[in-house]
Write a protein that holds these residues in place. Structure first.
Motif, PDB file in Angstrom:
ATOM      1  N   MET A   3      49.407 -36.663  44.024  1.00 12.02           N
ATOM      2  CA  MET A   3      50.169 -36.679  42.776  1.00 12.02           C
ATOM      3  C   MET A   3      51.621 -36.314  43.064  1.00 12.02           C
ATOM      4  O   MET A   3      51.891 -35.389  43.840  1.00 12.02           O
ATOM      5  CB  MET A   3      49.576 -35.676  41.781  1.00 12.02           C
ATOM      6  CG  MET A   3      48.171 -36.005  41.312  1.00 12.02           C
ATOM      7  SD  MET A   3      47.586 -34.832  40.051  1.00 12.02           S
ATOM      8  CE  MET A   3      47.464 -33.325  41.023  1.00 12.02           C
ATOM      9  N   GLN A   4      52.557 -37.027  42.437  1.00 12.40           N
ATOM     10  CA  GLN A   4      53.973 -36.717  42.576  1.00 12.40           C
ATOM     11  C   GLN A   4      54.639 -36.695  41.205  1.00 12.40           C
ATOM     12  O   GLN A   4      54.281 -37.469  40.303  1.00 12.40           O
ATOM     13  CB  GLN A   4      54.662 -37.738  43.496  1.00 12.40           C
ATOM     14  CG  GLN A   4      54.239 -37.602  44.952  1.00 12.40           C
ATOM     15  CD  GLN A   4      55.134 -38.368  45.900  1.00 12.40           C
ATOM     16  OE1 GLN A   4      55.062 -39.588  45.984  1.00 12.40           O
ATOM     17  NE2 GLN A   4      55.991 -37.642  46.628  1.00 12.40           N
ATOM     18  N   ALA A  32      50.050 -20.539  43.387  1.00 18.36           N
ATOM     19  CA  ALA A  32      50.456 -20.242  42.008  1.00 18.36           C
ATOM     20  C   ALA A  32      50.352 -21.450  41.092  1.00 18.36           C
ATOM     21  O   ALA A  32      50.286 -21.296  39.864  1.00 18.36           O
ATOM     22  CB  ALA A  32      51.890 -19.714  41.997  1.00 18.36           C
ATOM     23  N   THR A  33      50.347 -22.640  41.648  1.00 17.58           N
ATOM     24  CA  THR A  33      50.253 -23.864  40.836  1.00 17.58           C
ATOM     25  C   THR A  33      48.830 -24.413  40.811  1.00 17.58           C
ATOM     26  O   THR A  33      48.623 -25.620  40.647  1.00 17.58           O
ATOM     27  CB  THR A  33      51.214 -24.941  41.380  1.00 17.58           C
ATOM     28  OG1 THR A  33      50.993 -25.127  42.787  1.00 17.58           O
ATOM     29  CG2 THR A  33      52.657 -24.519  41.159  1.00 17.58           C
ATOM     30  N   GLY A  34      47.865 -23.535  40.982  1.00 11.42           N
ATOM     31  CA  GLY A  34      46.476 -23.932  40.865  1.00 11.42           C
ATOM     32  C   GLY A  34      45.930 -24.686  42.054  1.00 11.42           C
ATOM     33  O   GLY A  34      44.904 -25.375  41.940  1.00 11.42           O
ATOM     34  N   SER A  35      46.608 -24.555  43.179  1.00 13.23           N
ATOM     35  CA  SER A  35      46.173 -25.236  44.408  1.00 13.23           C
ATOM     36  C   SER A  35      45.984 -26.739  44.191  1.00 13.23           C
ATOM     37  O   SER A  35      45.051 -27.354  44.708  1.00 13.23           O
ATOM     38  CB  SER A  35      44.862 -24.624  44.924  1.00 13.23           C
ATOM     39  OG  SER A  35      45.025 -23.240  45.177  1.00 13.23           O
ATOM     40  N   MET A  36      46.903 -27.319  43.418  1.00 12.65           N
ATOM     41  CA  MET A  36      46.807 -28.743  43.088  1.00 12.65           C
ATOM     42  C   MET A  36      47.637 -29.619  44.019  1.00 12.65           C
ATOM     43  O   MET A  36      47.374 -30.819  44.137  1.00 12.65           O
ATOM     44  CB  MET A  36      47.287 -28.955  41.639  1.00 12.65           C
ATOM     45  CG  MET A  36      46.442 -28.257  40.592  1.00 12.65           C
ATOM     46  SD  MET A  36      44.814 -29.026  40.432  1.00 12.65           S
ATOM     47  CE  MET A  36      45.270 -30.593  39.703  1.00 12.65           C
ATOM     48  N   PHE A  37      48.664 -29.023  44.654  1.00 14.65           N
ATOM     49  CA  PHE A  37      49.603 -29.822  45.445  1.00 14.65           C
ATOM     50  C   PHE A  37      49.564 -29.362  46.909  1.00 14.65           C
ATOM     51  O   PHE A  37      50.320 -28.482  47.321  1.00 14.65           O
ATOM     52  CB  PHE A  37      51.022 -29.686  44.895  1.00 14.65           C
ATOM     53  CG  PHE A  37      51.107 -29.881  43.395  1.00 14.65           C
ATOM     54  CD1 PHE A  37      50.418 -30.919  42.775  1.00 14.65           C
ATOM     55  CD2 PHE A  37      51.867 -29.032  42.598  1.00 14.65           C
ATOM     56  CE1 PHE A  37      50.495 -31.113  41.404  1.00 14.65           C
ATOM     57  CE2 PHE A  37      51.948 -29.212  41.226  1.00 14.65           C
ATOM     58  CZ  PHE A  37      51.250 -30.255  40.629  1.00 14.65           C
ATOM     59  N   PRO A  38      48.684 -29.948  47.721  1.00 10.43           N
ATOM     60  CA  PRO A  38      48.418 -29.377  49.046  1.00 10.43           C
ATOM     61  C   PRO A  38      49.376 -29.764  50.165  1.00 10.43           C
ATOM     62  O   PRO A  38      49.444 -29.067  51.172  1.00 10.43           O
ATOM     63  CB  PRO A  38      47.017 -29.910  49.360  1.00 10.43           C
ATOM     64  CG  PRO A  38      46.962 -31.230  48.655  1.00 10.43           C
ATOM     65  CD  PRO A  38      47.765 -31.059  47.399  1.00 10.43           C
ATOM     66  N   SER A  62      54.534 -32.969  46.236  1.00 13.51           N
ATOM     67  CA  SER A  62      54.082 -33.305  44.884  1.00 13.51           C
ATOM     68  C   SER A  62      55.119 -32.960  43.825  1.00 13.51           C
ATOM     69  O   SER A  62      55.442 -33.794  42.974  1.00 13.51           O
ATOM     70  CB  SER A  62      52.770 -32.580  44.565  1.00 13.51           C
ATOM     71  OG  SER A  62      51.713 -33.087  45.359  1.00 13.51           O
ATOM     72  N   ASP A  63      55.656 -31.726  43.863  1.00 13.94           N
ATOM     73  CA  ASP A  63      56.575 -31.313  42.791  1.00 13.94           C
ATOM     74  C   ASP A  63      57.986 -31.000  43.270  1.00 13.94           C
ATOM     75  O   ASP A  63      58.839 -30.607  42.469  1.00 13.94           O
ATOM     76  CB  ASP A  63      56.004 -30.113  42.038  1.00 13.94           C
ATOM     77  CG  ASP A  63      55.854 -28.873  42.913  1.00 13.94           C
ATOM     78  OD1 ASP A  63      56.278 -28.900  44.085  1.00 13.94           O
ATOM     79  OD2 ASP A  63      55.296 -27.868  42.422  1.00 13.94           O
ATOM     80  N   GLY A  64      58.257 -31.164  44.578  1.00 15.53           N
ATOM     81  CA  GLY A  64      59.614 -30.990  45.079  1.00 15.53           C
ATOM     82  C   GLY A  64      60.034 -29.559  45.325  1.00 15.53           C
ATOM     83  O   GLY A  64      61.215 -29.305  45.624  1.00 15.53           O
ATOM     84  N   TYR A  65      59.131 -28.602  45.211  1.00 16.01           N
ATOM     85  CA  TYR A  65      59.479 -27.199  45.449  1.00 16.01           C
ATOM     86  C   TYR A  65      59.837 -26.983  46.912  1.00 16.01           C
ATOM     87  O   TYR A  65      59.141 -27.469  47.813  1.00 16.01           O
ATOM     88  CB  TYR A  65      58.309 -26.306  45.051  1.00 16.01           C
ATOM     89  CG  TYR A  65      58.576 -24.822  45.224  1.00 16.01           C
ATOM     90  CD1 TYR A  65      59.165 -24.072  44.202  1.00 16.01           C
ATOM     91  CD2 TYR A  65      58.231 -24.174  46.406  1.00 16.01           C
ATOM     92  CE1 TYR A  65      59.400 -22.717  44.363  1.00 16.01           C
ATOM     93  CE2 TYR A  65      58.460 -22.819  46.576  1.00 16.01           C
ATOM     94  CZ  TYR A  65      59.051 -22.095  45.550  1.00 16.01           C
ATOM     95  OH  TYR A  65      59.294 -20.754  45.701  1.00 16.01           O
ATOM     96  N   PRO A 116      61.309 -37.080  39.263  1.00 21.67           N
ATOM     97  CA  PRO A 116      61.780 -36.308  40.423  1.00 21.67           C
ATOM     98  C   PRO A 116      63.288 -36.080  40.422  1.00 21.67           C
ATOM     99  O   PRO A 116      64.053 -36.951  40.011  1.00 21.67           O
ATOM    100  CB  PRO A 116      61.365 -37.196  41.596  1.00 21.67           C
ATOM    101  CG  PRO A 116      61.384 -38.586  41.038  1.00 21.67           C
ATOM    102  CD  PRO A 116      60.910 -38.453  39.628  1.00 21.67           C
ATOM    103  N   VAL A 117      63.664 -34.895  40.875  1.00 18.41           N
ATOM    104  CA  VAL A 117      65.080 -34.585  41.100  1.00 18.41           C
ATOM    105  C   VAL A 117      65.344 -34.802  42.591  1.00 18.41           C
ATOM    106  O   VAL A 117      64.735 -34.119  43.415  1.00 18.41           O
ATOM    107  CB  VAL A 117      65.407 -33.140  40.707  1.00 18.41           C
ATOM    108  CG1 VAL A 117      66.872 -32.828  41.017  1.00 18.41           C
ATOM    109  CG2 VAL A 117      65.102 -32.904  39.240  1.00 18.41           C
ATOM    110  N   PRO A 118      66.194 -35.758  42.948  1.00 18.34           N
ATOM    111  CA  PRO A 118      66.403 -36.066  44.369  1.00 18.34           C
ATOM    112  C   PRO A 118      66.813 -34.839  45.174  1.00 18.34           C
ATOM    113  O   PRO A 118      67.580 -33.987  44.707  1.00 18.34           O
ATOM    114  CB  PRO A 118      67.525 -37.108  44.340  1.00 18.34           C
ATOM    115  CG  PRO A 118      67.432 -37.722  42.981  1.00 18.34           C
ATOM    116  CD  PRO A 118      67.011 -36.607  42.064  1.00 18.34           C
ATOM    117  N   VAL A 119      66.262 -34.754  46.374  1.00 19.96           N
ATOM    118  CA  VAL A 119      66.614 -33.674  47.295  1.00 19.96           C
ATOM    119  C   VAL A 119      67.866 -34.077  48.066  1.00 19.96           C
ATOM    120  O   VAL A 119      67.972 -35.216  48.538  1.00 19.96           O
ATOM    121  CB  VAL A 119      65.446 -33.396  48.273  1.00 19.96           C
ATOM    122  CG1 VAL A 119      65.852 -32.357  49.323  1.00 19.96           C
ATOM    123  CG2 VAL A 119      64.212 -32.938  47.513  1.00 19.96           C
TER     124      VAL A 119
END
Length: 849
Positions: A188-189, A245-251, A219-222, A193-196
């Motif tokens: 999931m992405q 902290a994000t529910g282990s959704m973005f591995p 996934s979320d750009g963190y 998105p905010v470009p890096v």
């Protein structure tokens, strides 16, 4: 020289090797002299500035040193030899064909790769000089030389164009194979998105503001820091904290500074992977965040580089024993073994084996006698196409290796050694090629388990000693007899209280490590509480606290081995049904040398190999007499025949839960059922060990007849279909039967066995047939077990650095008198603080008093 050469040609002593023939030109078959050896071959007493190198027979294409050249003349009164001499010239910065590219240092955790630790052929240019030697005429001319018979030139050209018999490549030792992540396909992405930024100067950890060791969550750009290293370097661990902290959704996360057109470091935080992985869709995932891999440049260290910088540089002086500097050593008993590419497992084991008294007395002390006896036998059958060769005779190669390690004889001098460097080392090319021949793993350049290799070695050397016992001293004892012992299993029926004693042989004592018996459980609990508190408060400042590792006494491991085991599905002939029973294991006999291995490695819930972080305090001396079986005690009644043994295999029904666990690893259902039956449904771990030993049995995947299975050993007879398949390849029925015996009936393995033993097929068949007949009249046959008092002194250890036994690096520490020495492949040094608490494999020697 022209006339002398013509004389030998007329006698038929010059033969041109064909493409299918083996040529051994890089090393002497009897010593470790090679083309780089200076002066008088491997003789340290020679002061000659001429000679040296290796001399290859133009008749047999076998290499000799000047010291062993006489062994080539048993069949012939003389001959022609090609002397190959090579010298190393260190590569310079200019004019070396390196296109001016600077050495960027080690960036890959590997040996021999472009960015890994450099091997000799990458450090030096090699200059080669050839000459023709007539022996014993003692005439030598440089090559090329006009006027020689044409066949001589053809033979020399063919030898030089041939690959040496040892053709295995030097490949990466440390580099681990990464798995393709299963999370890439459905990742999931963020839909907005905010470009890096493509400017590394603008990258910051969202938690602490750090500018290095930054990981981008795909996934979320963190963007957050990686975890802190044991030395305080690294980061605050925000990337992992964010995943949790994000529910282990973005591995999946990528290390920003490692992105290049070739790839990048990707880590998967999901518990079932939790490791570095390969992301085949990385380019697409990065494009989502505005990052074009083709335009990126490396600005930060990869994980491999960080690992190297921290503690695993393959340099002698930086191998630390808690920071101590190591003093190099060399001499008898202190000779190193060069790494041939993932051969450290073999090197470490052979350092221990060759330190035992049996190997010293049988092989090292009688090496020259073995060489002379072999040369005499070979000369009598020199006209036969099946004649044995020294490089393919394990008894000869054992004598060659042990003489070098124990007596420092046959060890070549090296020109490029620095002044004051007293270390000695040899390259066990022929030994490795021979000991691994026909084995799918030990013949490869992949890393292996040292304990498995030790057991494989004992099996192979036992066969060799049966086949070639005539080469050995009359009073020799089989090498395996110094390590082999008997366990005695005691079964007690829970209802009738009757007992049964069964003996079985082994050559290693495997000890589990009971973590619940650690002496510092309270310290571990307090450490974990502090770490959990820091995690909740998101504390990132200050130096990382050293991890508290369990300290388990060695005695606790022994007690765990000896404790009573409860069997819930035991067939008792006394009550004629399945019932509960107890099982205890004791020693029936003790060997002169006891090999103990600690089960530091295990398979986790995802069936991935893992390593226990635990210290086991290995004592200097142990007494095991308290674990000796006394046999049937007064008042005990024996169970009648029909107990869980080979006579009553149908009494056991495989536990379906165990079968399901084993099938989850990818093994067949029939094979898993056989394992459960053979191991009396003990546990999935025990059954898996049985599978690893028997998975290539001919009937492993066959349907089970009834509910039992007979395990181990070759089948009583072989099917006519199997025989016909092999005879169609040109082999005789006798050869096919022997091959099938050696390979437990597997046609595929039998075919490989036949071709791999083609150079000495008759000798190999004789060994198999002798073993099958159980001939007890040959030397060494009657000493299968020795029984000594069970009091031992620690003689050596093998330790392992790495995540599992299939990767990483093995190092041996051996005791010489009252001193300890580290044997890290070719590097040997006095050891101030041997890491006994990290031992994986221990060698104990029976005390003499």
């Amino acid at each position: 020289m022209e006339g002398i050469a013509a004389k030998y040609v007329e006698k038929g002593l010059v033969r041109v090797p064909r493409e299918a023939d083996e040529v051994w030109k890089d090393e002497c078959a009897y010593t470790f002299a090679n083309a780089f050896t200076t002066g008088g071959g491997a003789s340290p007493s020679s002061s000659s500035s001429e000679g040296g190198g290796v001399l290859v027979s133009l008749k047999t294409w076998i290499g000799y040193s000047e010291d062993s050249l006489g062994l080539a003349l048993h069949a012939d009164k003389g001959g022609l030899f090609l002397r190959i001499r090579r010298t190393k010239v260190e590569k310079g910065d200019d004019g070396d064909g390196s296109d001016g590219k600077k050495d960027e240092g080690v960036t890959e955790f590997a040996l021999g790769t472009e960015n890994g630790f450099k091997l000799d052929d990458q450090k030096y240019e090699v200059e080669e000089k050839l000459s023709l030697v007539a022996y014993p005429d003692n005439v030598e001319v440089g090559l090329p030389c006009d006027g020689l018979p044409p066949v001589v030139g053809e033979c020399v050209s063919a030898i030089m164009s041939h690959k040496d018999g040892h053709t295995e490549s030097l490949i990466s030792e440390w580099k681990e194979e990464l798995q393709v992540t299963k999370y890439a396909e459905a990742l999931m992405q963020d839909e907005s998105p905010v470009p890096v930024s493509s400017d590394p100067e603008k990258w910051r950890c969202a938690s602490c503001g750090a500018k290095t060791n930054l990981w981008l969550n795909l996934s979320d750009g963190y963007i957050g820091c990686g975890r802190r290293n044991f030395d305080g370097t690294g980061g605050c661990g925000a990337a992992l904290t964010h995943y949790e902290a994000t529910g282990s959704m973005f591995p999946l996360a990528v290390k920003l500074g490692t992105i290049t057109p070739k790839g990048a470091d990707v880590f998967c935080y999901a518990p079932d992977e939790n490791d570095m992985v390969i992301n085949p869709l990385l380019s697409k995932h990065l494009q989502h965040w505005g990052i074009n891999m083709l335009e990126m440049e490396k600005t930060d260290k990869t994980m491999a580089e960080m690992q190297i910088d921290l503690n695993l540089k393959h340099e002698f002086d930086s191998i630390t024993e808690e920071g101590s500097k190591l003093v190099p050593a060399g001499g008898p008993g202190l000779v190193g073994l060069k790494n041939l590419g993932n051969s450290c497992y073999m090197n470490s084991v052979m350092q221990l084996v060759c330190s035992t008294s049996g190997v010293k007395s049988t092989y090292a002390a009688h090496a020259q006698g073995i060489f002379d006896a072999f040369a005499a036998q070979a000369s009598s059958s020199s006209s036969s196409s099946s004649g044995k060769k020294p490089q393919s005779t394990l008894v000869v190669q054992m004598a060659k290796l042990s003489r070098a390690l124990v007596l420092a004889q046959g060890v070549p001098r090296e020109e490029e050694k620095e002044e004051g460097d007293c270390t000695l080392s040899v390259s066990p090319n022929m030994f490795k090629t021979l000991i691994g021949r026909g084995h799918p793993e030990f013949s490869s350049s992949r890393q292996q388990d040292s304990v498995e290799f030790f057991q494989h070695f004992l099996e192979q050397v036992s066969r060799a000693e049966r086949a070639d016992g005539s080469l050995l001293p009359e009073s020799f004892k089989r090498t395996s007899s110094h390590f082999t012992f008997q366990f005695e299993d005691r079964f007690e029926c829970g209802e009738s209280k009757k007992v049964m004693y069964k003996q079985r042989e082994d050559n290693v004592l495997a000890l589990s490590i009971p973590l619940d018996k650690a002496t510092n459980l309270e310290e571990i609990r307090e450490y974990e509480e502090r770490q959990n508190k820091k995690l909740k408060l998101e504390e990132t400042k200050g130096a990382e606290e050293p991890k508290v590792v369990p300290n388990v006494p060695f005695q606790a491991c022994l007690d765990s081995f000896a404790q009573e085991e409860v069997l819930d599905d035991f067939y008792s002939a006394a009550v004629m049904r399945k019932t509960a029973a107890s099982r205890t294991v004791r020693f029936k006999s003790f060997p002169p040398y006891l090999v103990v291995y600690l089960r530091r490695y295990y398979v986790d819930a995802s069936w991935r190999p893992c390593k226990m972080e635990v210290n086991v305090d290995i004592p200097d001396e142990i007494s095991l007499e308290g674990y000796r079986s006394a046999g049937l005690k007064p008042g005990e009644q024996e169970l009648p025949e029909g107990s869980p043994s080979k006579e009553e295999p149908a009494a056991v029904t495989p536990n379906q839960e165990i079968v399901n666990q084993l099938m989850g690893m990818g093994f067949s259902e029939n094979g898993c059922k056989r394992a459960a039956i053979a191991m009396q449904n003990a546990s999935a771990e025990v059954c898996m060990e049985w599978i690893l030993q028997h998975m290539e049995d001919a009937d492993f995947n066959d349907p089970i007849r009834g509910t039992g299975v007979q395990v181990g050993g070759p089948p009583a007879g072989h099917s006519q279909e199997s025989i016909m398949m092999l005879t169609s390849m040109g082999f005789t029925e006798r050869q096919c039967n022997a091959a099938l015996d050696a390979c437990q009936g597997s046609v595929e393995r039998a075919a490989d066995w036949l071709f791999s033993h083609a150079d000495d097929l008759e000798g190999a068949i004789d060994a198999i047939e002798t073993q099958k007949k159980g001939d007890g009249n040959k030397p060494g046959e009657g000493d299968k077990y020795e029984d000594v008092p069970g009091n031992y002194r620690l003689a050596g250890i093998v330790s392992h650095i790495g995540k599992n036994t299939g990767s990483g690096h093995y190092v041996a520490h051996v005791r010489r008198g009252s001193d300890w020495y580290i044997m890290n492949d070719e590097k040997v040094a006095r050891s101030e603080k041997p890491p006994l608490h990290l031992a994986y494999m221990c060698l104990f020697e029976a005390k003499k008093d």
